[in-house]
Design a protein around this motif. Structure first.
Motif, PDB file in Angstrom:
ATOM      1  N   ASN A 129      -1.682  -4.222  -3.731  1.00 22.06           N
ATOM      2  CA  ASN A 129      -2.637  -3.509  -2.886  1.00 22.06           C
ATOM      3  C   ASN A 129      -2.003  -2.490  -1.948  1.00 22.06           C
ATOM      4  O   ASN A 129      -2.697  -1.889  -1.131  1.00 22.06           O
ATOM      5  N   LYS A 130      -0.681  -2.310  -2.076  1.00 24.00           N
ATOM      6  CA  LYS A 130      -0.029  -1.353  -1.180  1.00 24.00           C
ATOM      7  C   LYS A 130       1.148  -0.683  -1.869  1.00 24.00           C
ATOM      8  O   LYS A 130       1.969  -1.334  -2.510  1.00 24.00           O
ATOM      9  N   ALA A 131       1.199   0.629  -1.712  1.00 24.52           N
ATOM     10  CA  ALA A 131       2.336   1.412  -2.198  1.00 24.52           C
ATOM     11  C   ALA A 131       2.646   2.493  -1.177  1.00 24.52           C
ATOM     12  O   ALA A 131       1.789   2.901  -0.393  1.00 24.52           O
ATOM     13  N   ILE A 141       5.070   9.205   5.646  1.00 24.02           N
ATOM     14  CA  ILE A 141       4.989   8.575   4.335  1.00 24.02           C
ATOM     15  C   ILE A 141       3.572   8.049   4.189  1.00 24.02           C
ATOM     16  O   ILE A 141       3.056   7.383   5.086  1.00 24.02           O
ATOM     17  N   ALA A 142       2.937   8.362   3.086  1.00 21.74           N
ATOM     18  CA  ALA A 142       1.561   7.907   2.877  1.00 21.74           C
ATOM     19  C   ALA A 142       1.550   6.461   2.388  1.00 21.74           C
ATOM     20  O   ALA A 142       2.371   6.059   1.565  1.00 21.74           O
ATOM     21  N   ILE A 143       0.618   5.692   2.909  1.00 18.71           N
ATOM     22  CA  ILE A 143       0.369   4.331   2.439  1.00 18.71           C
ATOM     23  C   ILE A 143      -0.900   4.380   1.592  1.00 18.71           C
ATOM     24  O   ILE A 143      -1.925   4.909   2.031  1.00 18.71           O
ATOM     25  N   ILE A 144      -0.820   3.861   0.371  1.00 17.18           N
ATOM     26  CA  ILE A 144      -1.995   3.927  -0.501  1.00 17.18           C
ATOM     27  C   ILE A 144      -2.391   2.544  -0.979  1.00 17.18           C
ATOM     28  O   ILE A 144      -1.578   1.620  -1.008  1.00 17.18           O
ATOM     29  N   ASN A 145      -3.659   2.431  -1.352  1.00 16.90           N
ATOM     30  CA  ASN A 145      -4.161   1.257  -2.054  1.00 16.90           C
ATOM     31  C   ASN A 145      -4.355   1.665  -3.507  1.00 16.90           C
ATOM     32  O   ASN A 145      -5.295   2.396  -3.825  1.00 16.90           O
ATOM     33  N   PRO A 146      -3.481   1.231  -4.422  1.00 17.83           N
ATOM     34  CA  PRO A 146      -3.583   1.686  -5.805  1.00 17.83           C
ATOM     35  C   PRO A 146      -4.827   1.186  -6.528  1.00 17.83           C
ATOM     36  O   PRO A 146      -5.262   1.797  -7.511  1.00 17.83           O
TER      37      PRO A 146
END
Length: 354
Positions: A129-131, A141-146
């Motif tokens: 749930n995090k990249a 730095i971007a935090i994404i939910n794939p």
């Protein structure tokens, strides 16, 4: 798109980038790739929108070019930077189109995309749930939910601004990730993945281009030293071995002024380092000096990308030629014997093993 000398040109163009990329749709082609193989990420030319993705089967020595376009009837975009596989999904980072595509590894069709990045470089998955996505021209730095294809937050990078600086490759050791800061920077970052905070910074040489973690759980980074006339400075490059526990430099190997080493990678057992410095070089992680003879000598080529097959140790090196025509990938055995060569797209710069 690696060298700092390009940045002044790129920065002048950044204001018009958002609206200039268009995806063209037409007929789709069906693929059913089940064998293990190698994805080649071809950057293309800046602002031409001619980045492509190739796929090579080492067993049959066959290559399929333009697979993203052929499978999706849509262009990949402008400057494809890198690719990462996570849970049988391929994530292709397209720098100047501000997008990351998720593709099916069998059909090469798009599963989804994440947009609204400033200039993405690499993606690293912390969990399902995090990249993290590193960036150029952005001090975050971007935090994404794939799983939802959304940006959920950012990690601010101290002492970096939007005009200079970039966060690049990512390796993980325990709950910490380590990131090299390349463009007009000289440091590595240590980030706690539980808090999404930068907790330490380590100064190395000017412009660390890559970072890897070896079999002994030691970090390695290689610097390019900048370029003559750079406002940030110009120095002899170096290779550094770093203890991630103490986040301190254990050993430094010096190159000559004017060298420009890059593309630091490991073999499948993580006991040999490979890098490009005109020639292709190879060194054991336990050596106490840089080798005097290259693994693959320079032969009027423009070595630009490098990888090692994790299954058998074959070495693949990309030749960008003149950055205008189709590049060539050379495949060598671990002893340096040529096995195959094949044409791919324009400016092959990154690899990803399936």
């Amino acid at each position: 798109m690696r060298k700092g000398l390009f940045f002044s040109l790129l920065l002048c163009c950044i204001a018009c980038l958002t609206s200039c990329m268009k995806w063209d749709y037409g007929d789709e082609e069906e693929f059913a790739s089940t064998d293990s193989g190698l994805f080649i990420v071809n950057e293309g030319n800046f602002q031409y929108g001619n980045a492509t993705l190739s796929y090579y089967n080492p067993l049959t020595k066959s290559v399929e070019n333009e697979i993203f376009y052929r499978a999706n009837a849509a262009k990949l975009g402008d400057v494809a930077q890198s690719m990462t596989i996570y849970h049988n999904v391929g994530w292709v980072v397209v720098n100047n189109s501000h997008v990351i595509f998720a593709i099916d590894l069998t059909t090469f069709k798009e599963n989804g995309r994440i947009t609204n990045f400033t200039s993405p470089r690499y993606i690293h998955f912390v969990n399902d749930n995090k990249a993290y996505v590193t960036q150029l021209w952005d001090n975050r730095i971007a935090i994404i939910n794939p799983s939802t294809y959304t940006i959920t937050g950012y990690i601010d990078i101290p002492n970096m601004n939007t005009e200079s600086g970039s966060t690049e490759q990512i390796v993980q050791y325990g709950k910490y990730v380590f990131i090299n800061c390349w463009s007009y920077q000289n440091r590595l970052l240590k980030i706690d993945t539980e808090t999404d905070k930068v907790i330490a910074k380590l100064t190395v040489g000017i412009q660390p281009t890559s970072v890897v973690l070896d079999k002994n759980n030691k970090l390695w980074t290689i610097t390019d030293g900048g370029y003559e006339g750079s406002p940030y400075g110009y120095e002899a490059p170096a290779l550094f071995r770093i203890d991630p526990e103490t986040f301190t430099i254990e050993q430094q190997f010096q190159f000559d002024l004017g060298d420009a080493p890059s593309e630091l990678v490991l073999n499948e057992t993580k006991d040999k380092l490979y890098w490009i410095n005109n020639d292709v070089w190879c060194m054991s992680v336990d050596e106490d000096h840089i080798p005097v003879r290259p693994f693959l000598p320079y032969q009027n080529t423009k070595y630009y990308g490098l990888t090692v097959n994790p299954n058998n140790g074959d070495v693949y090196v990309a030749d960008a030629i003149d950055y205008q025509q189709q590049g060539i990938v050379y495949r060598y055995s671990s002893e340096g014997e040529l096995i195959d060569k094949f044409y791919v797209g324009i400016t092959p710069g990154a690899f990803c093993w399936k």
